[in-house]
Design a protein around this motif. Structure first.
Motif, PDB file in Angstrom:
ATOM      1  N   ASP A 174     -11.093  25.772  -2.413  1.00 35.52           N
ATOM      2  CA  ASP A 174     -11.156  26.382  -3.742  1.00 35.52           C
ATOM      3  C   ASP A 174     -10.808  25.376  -4.841  1.00 35.52           C
ATOM      4  OD1 ASP A 174     -11.846  28.868  -2.705  1.00 35.52           O
ATOM      5  OD2 ASP A 174      -9.734  29.431  -2.414  1.00 35.52           O
ATOM      6  N   ASP A 175     -10.020  24.362  -4.492  1.00 41.57           N
ATOM      7  CA  ASP A 175      -9.641  23.323  -5.454  1.00 41.57           C
ATOM      8  C   ASP A 175      -9.297  22.064  -4.671  1.00 41.57           C
ATOM      9  OD1 ASP A 175      -8.634  21.664  -7.404  1.00 41.57           O
ATOM     10  OD2 ASP A 175      -7.424  23.213  -8.375  1.00 41.57           O
ATOM     11  N   PRO A 176     -10.247  21.152  -4.479  1.00 44.05           N
ATOM     12  CA  PRO A 176     -10.061  20.001  -3.591  1.00 44.05           C
ATOM     13  C   PRO A 176      -9.055  18.963  -4.063  1.00 44.05           C
ATOM     14  CG  PRO A 176     -12.200  19.900  -4.689  1.00 44.05           C
ATOM     15  CD  PRO A 176     -11.613  21.231  -5.007  1.00 44.05           C
ATOM     16  N   ARG A 177      -8.374  19.243  -5.159  1.00 45.64           N
ATOM     17  CA  ARG A 177      -7.274  18.338  -5.540  1.00 45.64           C
ATOM     18  C   ARG A 177      -6.073  18.501  -4.610  1.00 45.64           C
ATOM     19  NH1 ARG A 177      -5.771  19.956 -11.432  1.00 45.64           N
ATOM     20  NH2 ARG A 177      -6.088  22.011 -10.482  1.00 45.64           N
ATOM     21  N   TRP A 178      -6.018  19.617  -3.911  1.00 44.84           N
ATOM     22  CA  TRP A 178      -4.830  19.957  -3.130  1.00 44.84           C
ATOM     23  C   TRP A 178      -5.166  20.062  -1.649  1.00 44.84           C
ATOM     24  CZ3 TRP A 178      -1.621  19.286  -6.913  1.00 44.84           C
ATOM     25  CH2 TRP A 178      -1.971  19.682  -8.203  1.00 44.84           C
ATOM     26  N   VAL A 179      -4.125  19.919  -0.817  1.00 47.74           N
ATOM     27  CA  VAL A 179      -4.299  20.151   0.625  1.00 47.74           C
ATOM     28  C   VAL A 179      -3.492  21.379   1.033  1.00 47.74           C
ATOM     29  CG1 VAL A 179      -4.879  17.807   1.337  1.00 47.74           C
ATOM     30  CG2 VAL A 179      -2.463  18.453   1.099  1.00 47.74           C
ATOM     31  N   LEU A 180      -3.955  22.029   2.098  1.00 46.81           N
ATOM     32  CA  LEU A 180      -3.301  23.243   2.605  1.00 46.81           C
ATOM     33  C   LEU A 180      -2.153  22.841   3.523  1.00 46.81           C
ATOM     34  CD1 LEU A 180      -6.512  25.360   3.276  1.00 46.81           C
ATOM     35  CD2 LEU A 180      -5.031  25.362   1.241  1.00 46.81           C
ATOM     36  N   ALA A 181      -1.106  22.365   2.870  1.00 47.42           N
ATOM     37  CA  ALA A 181       0.044  21.812   3.585  1.00 47.42           C
ATOM     38  C   ALA A 181       1.322  22.384   3.009  1.00 47.42           C
ATOM     39  CB  ALA A 181       0.053  20.279   3.459  1.00 47.42           C
ATOM     40  N   ASN A 182       2.386  22.245   3.755  1.00 47.28           N
ATOM     41  CA  ASN A 182       3.701  22.586   3.215  1.00 47.28           C
ATOM     42  C   ASN A 182       4.773  21.690   3.804  1.00 47.28           C
ATOM     43  OD1 ASN A 182       3.711  24.707   5.740  1.00 47.28           O
ATOM     44  ND2 ASN A 182       5.811  24.184   5.180  1.00 47.28           N
ATOM     45  N   ASP A 183       5.787  21.432   3.010  1.00 48.79           N
ATOM     46  CA  ASP A 183       7.048  20.876   3.488  1.00 48.79           C
ATOM     47  C   ASP A 183       8.079  21.990   3.401  1.00 48.79           C
ATOM     48  OD1 ASP A 183       5.964  18.388   3.904  1.00 48.79           O
ATOM     49  OD2 ASP A 183       6.736  17.517   2.050  1.00 48.79           O
ATOM     50  N   LEU A 184       8.816  22.202   4.488  1.00 49.95           N
ATOM     51  CA  LEU A 184       9.876  23.211   4.480  1.00 49.95           C
ATOM     52  C   LEU A 184      11.205  22.518   4.259  1.00 49.95           C
ATOM     53  CD1 LEU A 184      10.560  26.250   4.891  1.00 49.95           C
ATOM     54  CD2 LEU A 184      11.036  25.683   7.283  1.00 49.95           C
ATOM     55  N   MET A 185      11.920  22.946   3.214  1.00 52.96           N
ATOM     56  CA  MET A 185      13.205  22.358   2.854  1.00 52.96           C
ATOM     57  C   MET A 185      14.354  23.213   3.390  1.00 52.96           C
ATOM     58  SD  MET A 185      11.563  20.159   0.991  1.00 52.96           S
ATOM     59  CE  MET A 185      10.159  20.001  -0.118  1.00 52.96           C
ATOM     60  N   GLY A 186      15.308  22.563   4.042  1.00 45.06           N
ATOM     61  CA  GLY A 186      16.488  23.251   4.517  1.00 45.06           C
ATOM     62  C   GLY A 186      17.651  23.053   3.565  1.00 45.06           C
ATOM     63  N   PRO A 187      18.450  24.089   3.306  1.00 49.36           N
ATOM     64  CA  PRO A 187      19.619  23.949   2.432  1.00 49.36           C
ATOM     65  C   PRO A 187      20.511  22.786   2.851  1.00 49.36           C
ATOM     66  CG  PRO A 187      19.240  26.260   2.926  1.00 49.36           C
ATOM     67  CD  PRO A 187      18.275  25.478   3.776  1.00 49.36           C
ATOM     68  N   TYR A 188      21.083  22.107   1.850  1.00 48.75           N
ATOM     69  CA  TYR A 188      22.004  20.986   2.006  1.00 48.75           C
ATOM     70  C   TYR A 188      21.329  19.699   2.464  1.00 48.75           C
ATOM     71  CZ  TYR A 188      24.929  25.159   2.437  1.00 48.75           C
ATOM     72  OH  TYR A 188      25.498  26.391   2.259  1.00 48.75           O
ATOM     73  N   VAL A 189      20.055  19.756   2.869  1.00 50.41           N
ATOM     74  CA  VAL A 189      19.433  18.580   3.482  1.00 50.41           C
ATOM     75  C   VAL A 189      18.127  18.191   2.794  1.00 50.41           C
ATOM     76  CG1 VAL A 189      18.419  17.631   5.601  1.00 50.41           C
ATOM     77  CG2 VAL A 189      20.468  19.053   5.726  1.00 50.41           C
ATOM     78  N   GLY A 190      17.227  19.150   2.617  1.00 53.87           N
ATOM     79  CA  GLY A 190      15.889  18.845   2.130  1.00 53.87           C
ATOM     80  C   GLY A 190      14.874  19.033   3.235  1.00 53.87           C
ATOM     81  N   GLU A 191      13.832  18.226   3.226  1.00 52.50           N
ATOM     82  CA  GLU A 191      12.711  18.418   4.138  1.00 52.50           C
ATOM     83  C   GLU A 191      13.136  18.377   5.599  1.00 52.50           C
ATOM     84  OE1 GLU A 191       8.640  16.232   5.679  1.00 52.50           O
ATOM     85  OE2 GLU A 191       9.659  15.447   3.909  1.00 52.50           O
ATOM     86  N   ILE A 192      12.774  19.429   6.343  1.00 52.91           N
ATOM     87  CA  ILE A 192      13.006  19.448   7.783  1.00 52.91           C
ATOM     88  C   ILE A 192      11.703  19.645   8.558  1.00 52.91           C
ATOM     89  CG2 ILE A 192      15.401  20.253   7.591  1.00 52.91           C
ATOM     90  CD1 ILE A 192      14.427  23.058   8.295  1.00 52.91           C
ATOM     91  N   ILE A 193      10.657  20.115   7.855  1.00 50.06           N
ATOM     92  CA  ILE A 193       9.355  20.332   8.486  1.00 50.06           C
ATOM     93  C   ILE A 193       8.260  19.785   7.573  1.00 50.06           C
ATOM     94  CG2 ILE A 193       7.590  22.124   8.879  1.00 50.06           C
ATOM     95  CD1 ILE A 193       9.606  23.782  10.323  1.00 50.06           C
ATOM     96  N   GLY A 194       7.301  19.106   8.183  1.00 53.50           N
ATOM     97  CA  GLY A 194       6.042  18.778   7.524  1.00 53.50           C
ATOM     98  C   GLY A 194       4.933  19.506   8.260  1.00 53.50           C
ATOM     99  N   ALA A 195       4.049  20.206   7.526  1.00 48.33           N
ATOM    100  CA  ALA A 195       3.086  21.100   8.175  1.00 48.33           C
ATOM    101  C   ALA A 195       1.774  21.103   7.413  1.00 48.33           C
ATOM    102  CB  ALA A 195       3.646  22.518   8.219  1.00 48.33           C
ATOM    103  N   SER A 196       0.725  21.512   8.105  1.00 51.84           N
ATOM    104  CA  SER A 196      -0.553  21.681   7.424  1.00 51.84           C
ATOM    105  C   SER A 196      -1.537  22.423   8.306  1.00 51.84           C
ATOM    106  CB  SER A 196      -1.171  20.335   7.044  1.00 51.84           C
ATOM    107  OG  SER A 196      -1.715  19.682   8.177  1.00 51.84           O
ATOM    108  N   GLU A 197      -2.544  23.006   7.651  1.00 50.17           N
ATOM    109  CA  GLU A 197      -3.765  23.344   8.358  1.00 50.17           C
ATOM    110  C   GLU A 197      -4.508  22.031   8.548  1.00 50.17           C
ATOM    111  OE1 GLU A 197      -7.731  26.212   7.862  1.00 50.17           O
ATOM    112  OE2 GLU A 197      -5.941  26.569   6.629  1.00 50.17           O
ATOM    113  N   ARG A 198      -5.098  21.815   9.716  1.00 49.45           N
ATOM    114  CA  ARG A 198      -5.770  20.548  10.007  1.00 49.45           C
ATOM    115  C   ARG A 198      -7.230  20.603   9.548  1.00 49.45           C
ATOM    116  NH1 ARG A 198      -0.601  19.127  10.620  1.00 49.45           N
ATOM    117  NH2 ARG A 198       0.229  19.508  12.720  1.00 49.45           N
ATOM    118  N   GLU A 199      -7.735  19.440   9.116  1.00 54.32           N
ATOM    119  CA  GLU A 199      -9.156  19.370   8.784  1.00 54.32           C
ATOM    120  C   GLU A 199      -9.948  19.356  10.082  1.00 54.32           C
ATOM    121  OE1 GLU A 199     -12.172  20.059   7.619  1.00 54.32           O
ATOM    122  OE2 GLU A 199     -11.030  19.640   5.776  1.00 54.32           O
ATOM    123  N   TRP A 200     -10.711  20.405  10.327  1.00 58.40           N
ATOM    124  CA  TRP A 200     -11.363  20.551  11.626  1.00 58.40           C
ATOM    125  C   TRP A 200     -12.859  20.243  11.583  1.00 58.40           C
ATOM    126  CZ3 TRP A 200     -14.924  24.639  12.540  1.00 58.40           C
ATOM    127  CH2 TRP A 200     -15.013  25.583  11.507  1.00 58.40           C
TER     128      TRP A 200
END
Length: 424
Positions: free
Chosen positions: A330-356
């Motif tokens: 819908d908008d190719p400037r962005w990727v369907l990804a997320n970083d999950l941040m944990g309290p007190y620390v920050g990023e604990i997960i890097g994730a995405s839908e894969r380009e298939w």
């Protein structure tokens, strides 16, 4: 029959036999007071000095036989009054931690520091958290698969690759098992790899090591939204698993219970990268940020402090993320990804839908200036029955830092590795 320290009855009068190591030692008159340590914790033993067989020092291993007595002055409200203490393995009297400790001492003598109560407590909790993660995945029909450690090309980025000689050629230590898990996903559909990953990062921060443990699920037929749901369900299950674990595990972390229970009940926050940048600029005192800026430790912690729970930042700029992440159609400037941040620390997960789709994956590789020849096997996955799929990588150590509110990642590892540390 041997009794664990945690199973010694609090009520007096029972005869018990325990075994372990001398954690602390002092002599008063004709009596010796021993704080005995085993895998479950500590208990005080009092013994006449003429009932000790062998040379007794701190960290000697011992067998103890005696009677339990209730005593409020004892560390756990009861103690063992021994009729016999037998030294099994003597200890050199020059125990390095007799007088003081320092961070460098704890690292130099890591083989001995792992005996400390601090390390005992964390290692027990670590084991339970990993068991909880595996329990969820097993219950939900995931198959564990083994990724290789020696690889021929980068997964995340060439600048953080460890190059190693390999029979006259060269190979690299794996940054992630993800690409290989994608191949096995086409066989078993719901898979996960659990293995060490290696990053040649020259920074030595509170949340970086060069070798860490990586849990990487990969799932066929799910999109980025379902992937987010999987992340939250998996981590909440592990938190509940920890809360319900043996009291020996949670007893040292009673101050963490309120946070853990709150996070299980919370609806975790989802916020787009653009919205996160705007929030950080306008309300959280990061006026210099703009779209295209990386979110570092301070920014990530500011977000979790602001919301008071886990925060998933989604829809990152395409040029900031890895080549295998699916572009938002819908908008190719962005990727369907997320970083999950944990309290007190920050990023604990890097994730995405894969380009298939093969053509779009090749386009991404061109954007990232990657040579397709180095990824021929990976491209084959798109040539032969590719399907929509998603996955993520969880850093076990950072997750533990969040759960236990630990100040430094070295506290989560028995033998942490940094840019200047490979010993012992």
């Amino acid at each position: 029959m041997w009794t664990k320290t945690s199973e010694v009855p609090k009520k007096g009068g029972k005869q018990v036999k325990v075994r372990g190591w001398v954690h602390r030692l002092r002599e008063i008159g004709d009596k010796v007071f021993i704080v005995l340590r085993d895998a479950d914790g500590l208990i005080q033993v009092v013994v006449p000095n003429n009932k000790i067989q062998g040379k007794l020092d701190v960290e000697a291993s011992v067998w103890v036989q005696g009677e339990v007595h209730a005593d409020k002055r004892a560390p756990r409200g009861h103690e063992i009054r021994a009729g016999r203490v037998e030294v099994i393995g003597e200890a050199d009297p020059n125990w390095p931690f007799h007088r003081y400790t320092s961070t460098e001492m704890e690292l130099d003598f890591r083989h001995l520091w792992v005996r400390s109560t601090q390390m005992q407590n964390v290692l027990r909790a670590r084991s339970v958290v990993i068991a909880g993660l595996r329990d969820y995945l097993t219950r939900n029909d995931f198959w564990e698969v083994p990724p290789p450690i020696f690889v021929s090309a980068a997964c995340e980025g060439g600048s953080t690759l460890f190059e190693v000689p390999y029979f006259g050629g060269k190979a690299y230590l794996s940054q992630s098992g993800q690409l290989y898990s994608e191949s096995m996903m086409a066989s078993l559909e719901k898979v996960y790899a659990f293995a060490p990953s290696f990053r040649a990062e020259s920074s030595r921060t509170r949340r970086h090591v060069t070798e860490y443990w990586h849990l990487e699920p990969e799932v066929a037929w799910i999109d980025w939204k379902q992937n987010l749901e999987l992340q939250e369900n998996l981590l909440k299950h592990a938190i509940k698993f920890l809360l319900k674990s043996d009291p020996v595990v949670m007893e040292p972390f009673q101050d963490r219970v309120a946070d853990l229970e709150k996070w299980v009940k919370d609806k975790w926050v989802h916020i787009r990268y653009e919205e996160a940048i705007d929030l950080l600029k306008t309300k959280l005192n990061f006026p210099e940020l703009k779209v295209g800026s990386d979110l570092g430790t301070q920014e990530e912690r500011a977000l979790t402090d602001h919301f008071g729970t886990f925060v998933a930042v989604t829809h990152y700029p395409r040029n900031m993320k890895a080549f295998y992440m699916k572009v938002d159609e819908d908008d190719p400037r962005w990727v369907l990804a997320n970083d999950l941040m944990g309290p007190y620390v920050g990023e604990i997960i890097g994730a995405s839908e894969r380009e298939w789709k093969l053509d779009l994956l090749l386009e991404n590789m061109k954007l990232h200036k990657l040579d397709p020849k180095n990824y021929e096997w990976y491209l084959d996955l798109r040539k032969f029955g590719s399907v929509p799929h998603s996955g993520f990588g969880l850093g076990i150590e950072r997750f533990l830092m969040t759960l236990l509110k630990l100040e430094h990642i070295r506290e989560t590892l028995s033998y942490p590795r940094f840019m200047n540390r490979t010993y012992p």
